[in-house]
Write a protein that holds these residues in place. Sequence first.
Motif, PDB file in Angstrom:
ATOM      1  N   MET A 168     -40.082  43.095-128.641  1.00 25.01           N
ATOM      2  CA  MET A 168     -38.505  43.926-129.791  1.00 25.01           C
ATOM      3  C   MET A 168     -38.417  43.321-131.040  1.00 25.01           C
ATOM      4  N   GLU A 169     -38.608  41.632-130.701  1.00 24.64           N
ATOM      5  CA  GLU A 169     -37.929  41.234-132.291  1.00 24.64           C
ATOM      6  C   GLU A 169     -39.132  40.801-132.946  1.00 24.64           C
ATOM      7  N   LYS A 170     -39.992  41.440-132.453  1.00 21.36           N
ATOM      8  CA  LYS A 170     -41.225  41.267-133.954  1.00 21.36           C
ATOM      9  C   LYS A 170     -41.216  43.207-134.273  1.00 21.36           C
ATOM     10  N   ALA A 171     -41.092  44.381-133.503  1.00 22.83           N
ATOM     11  CA  ALA A 171     -40.342  45.512-133.728  1.00 22.83           C
ATOM     12  C   ALA A 171     -39.457  45.447-134.737  1.00 22.83           C
ATOM     13  N   PHE A 172     -38.338  45.033-134.501  1.00 19.67           N
ATOM     14  CA  PHE A 172     -37.255  44.971-135.249  1.00 19.67           C
ATOM     15  C   PHE A 172     -37.805  44.144-136.778  1.00 19.67           C
ATOM     16  N   HIS A 173     -38.558  42.965-136.838  1.00 21.99           N
ATOM     17  CA  HIS A 173     -39.541  42.461-138.178  1.00 21.99           C
ATOM     18  C   HIS A 173     -39.938  43.419-138.589  1.00 21.99           C
ATOM     19  N   HIS A 174     -40.593  44.101-137.812  1.00 24.53           N
ATOM     20  CA  HIS A 174     -42.013  45.162-138.623  1.00 24.53           C
ATOM     21  C   HIS A 174     -40.898  45.962-139.449  1.00 24.53           C
ATOM     22  N   SER A 175     -39.741  46.337-138.445  1.00 30.91           N
ATOM     23  CA  SER A 175     -39.098  47.633-139.757  1.00 30.91           C
ATOM     24  C   SER A 175     -37.880  47.494-140.380  1.00 30.91           C
ATOM     25  N   ILE A 176     -37.959  46.242-140.236  1.00 22.10           N
ATOM     26  CA  ILE A 176     -37.393  45.196-141.465  1.00 22.10           C
ATOM     27  C   ILE A 176     -38.072  44.858-142.788  1.00 22.10           C
ATOM     28  N   ASN A 177     -39.320  45.129-142.238  1.00 19.51           N
ATOM     29  CA  ASN A 177     -40.123  44.342-143.839  1.00 19.51           C
ATOM     30  C   ASN A 177     -41.062  46.470-143.905  1.00 19.51           C
ATOM     31  N   TYR A 178     -40.847  47.007-142.732  1.00 18.86           N
ATOM     32  CA  TYR A 178     -41.742  48.122-143.258  1.00 18.86           C
ATOM     33  C   TYR A 178     -40.995  49.833-143.211  1.00 18.86           C
ATOM     34  N   PRO A 179     -39.566  49.805-143.702  1.00 14.59           N
ATOM     35  CA  PRO A 179     -38.811  50.913-143.365  1.00 14.59           C
ATOM     36  C   PRO A 179     -38.912  52.763-143.015  1.00 14.59           C
TER      37      PRO A 179
ATOM     38  N   SER B 269     -46.709  44.621-122.444  1.00 16.34           N
ATOM     39  CA  SER B 269     -46.461  43.747-123.785  1.00 16.34           C
ATOM     40  C   SER B 269     -47.155  43.908-124.351  1.00 16.34           C
ATOM     41  N   LEU B 270     -48.304  44.070-124.157  1.00 13.31           N
ATOM     42  CA  LEU B 270     -49.537  43.792-124.660  1.00 13.31           C
ATOM     43  C   LEU B 270     -49.934  45.248-125.776  1.00 13.31           C
ATOM     44  N   LEU B 271     -49.458  46.313-124.761  1.00 12.42           N
ATOM     45  CA  LEU B 271     -49.631  47.405-125.298  1.00 12.42           C
ATOM     46  C   LEU B 271     -48.731  47.821-126.473  1.00 12.42           C
ATOM     47  N   TYR B 272     -47.669  47.590-126.282  1.00 15.03           N
ATOM     48  CA  TYR B 272     -46.576  46.998-127.381  1.00 15.03           C
ATOM     49  C   TYR B 272     -47.257  45.993-128.792  1.00 15.03           C
ATOM     50  N   LEU B 273     -47.697  45.438-128.619  1.00 17.16           N
ATOM     51  CA  LEU B 273     -48.316  43.614-129.501  1.00 17.16           C
ATOM     52  C   LEU B 273     -49.355  45.389-130.008  1.00 17.16           C
ATOM     53  N   SER B 274     -50.139  45.210-129.117  1.00 17.30           N
ATOM     54  CA  SER B 274     -51.567  46.367-130.047  1.00 17.30           C
ATOM     55  C   SER B 274     -50.629  47.134-131.037  1.00 17.30           C
ATOM     56  N   GLU B 275     -49.906  47.907-130.682  1.00 15.92           N
ATOM     57  CA  GLU B 275     -49.349  49.414-131.242  1.00 15.92           C
ATOM     58  C   GLU B 275     -48.264  48.673-132.850  1.00 15.92           C
ATOM     59  N   LEU B 276     -47.977  47.384-132.475  1.00 16.27           N
ATOM     60  CA  LEU B 276     -47.453  46.759-133.862  1.00 16.27           C
ATOM     61  C   LEU B 276     -48.532  46.443-134.261  1.00 16.27           C
ATOM     62  N   GLN B 277     -49.290  45.569-134.060  1.00 14.30           N
ATOM     63  CA  GLN B 277     -50.696  45.753-134.706  1.00 14.30           C
ATOM     64  C   GLN B 277     -51.315  46.385-135.652  1.00 14.30           C
ATOM     65  N   LYS B 278     -51.372  47.482-135.158  1.00 11.26           N
ATOM     66  CA  LYS B 278     -51.957  49.145-135.432  1.00 11.26           C
ATOM     67  C   LYS B 278     -51.476  49.441-136.702  1.00 11.26           C
ATOM     68  N   LEU B 279     -49.800  49.063-136.356  1.00  6.75           N
ATOM     69  CA  LEU B 279     -48.819  49.422-137.129  1.00  6.75           C
ATOM     70  C   LEU B 279     -49.148  48.818-138.625  1.00  6.75           C
ATOM     71  N   LYS B 280     -48.667  47.243-138.281  1.00  7.33           N
ATOM     72  CA  LYS B 280     -48.731  46.446-139.758  1.00  7.33           C
ATOM     73  C   LYS B 280     -50.063  46.633-140.345  1.00  7.33           C
ATOM     74  N   GLU B 281     -51.144  46.703-139.973  1.00  7.72           N
ATOM     75  CA  GLU B 281     -52.571  46.656-140.094  1.00  7.72           C
ATOM     76  C   GLU B 281     -52.328  48.168-141.215  1.00  7.72           C
ATOM     77  N   LYS B 282     -52.176  49.203-141.204  1.00  7.89           N
ATOM     78  CA  LYS B 282     -51.857  50.584-141.374  1.00  7.89           C
ATOM     79  C   LYS B 282     -50.785  50.133-142.866  1.00  7.89           C
ATOM     80  N   ASP B 283     -50.027  49.381-142.127  1.00 11.37           N
ATOM     81  CA  ASP B 283     -48.942  49.269-143.783  1.00 11.37           C
ATOM     82  C   ASP B 283     -49.772  48.668-145.125  1.00 11.37           C
TER      83      ASP B 283
END
Length: 100
Positions: free
Chosen positions: A20-31, A82-96
């Motif tokens: 959850m924290e990683k998702a929040f941080h990503h949302s702050i960095n990539y609105p 949790s690994l599924l969510y982290l993978s999704e976040l990583q893909k999103l981060k790489e895209k951004d």
Amino acid sequence: MLEKIQLVRNAIDNIMNDVMEKAFHHSINYPQDSDFLNKIIKDIRSDNDLFVNQLHSISQNKEEEELKDDLNSLTKDLKKKSLLYLSELQKLKEKDVNKA
């Protein structure tokens, strides 16, 4: 055995809070990803509740080995999710990052 149940409860809280924290941080960095991230955050909360409910539904009246197997299975499912969510976040981060 209550100690093992408490350890699994702590693992649920720690792992899902970390995701959850990683998702929040990503949302702050990539609105620009906020809609997708809000959905992920909602799903994380829902899954957290699901894991806690599954933990509470495990009967402590079972034989120790069966209880241990149930807790191990729940923990394995938690890690996979949790690994599924982290993978999704990583893909999103790489895209951004690649867009920048």
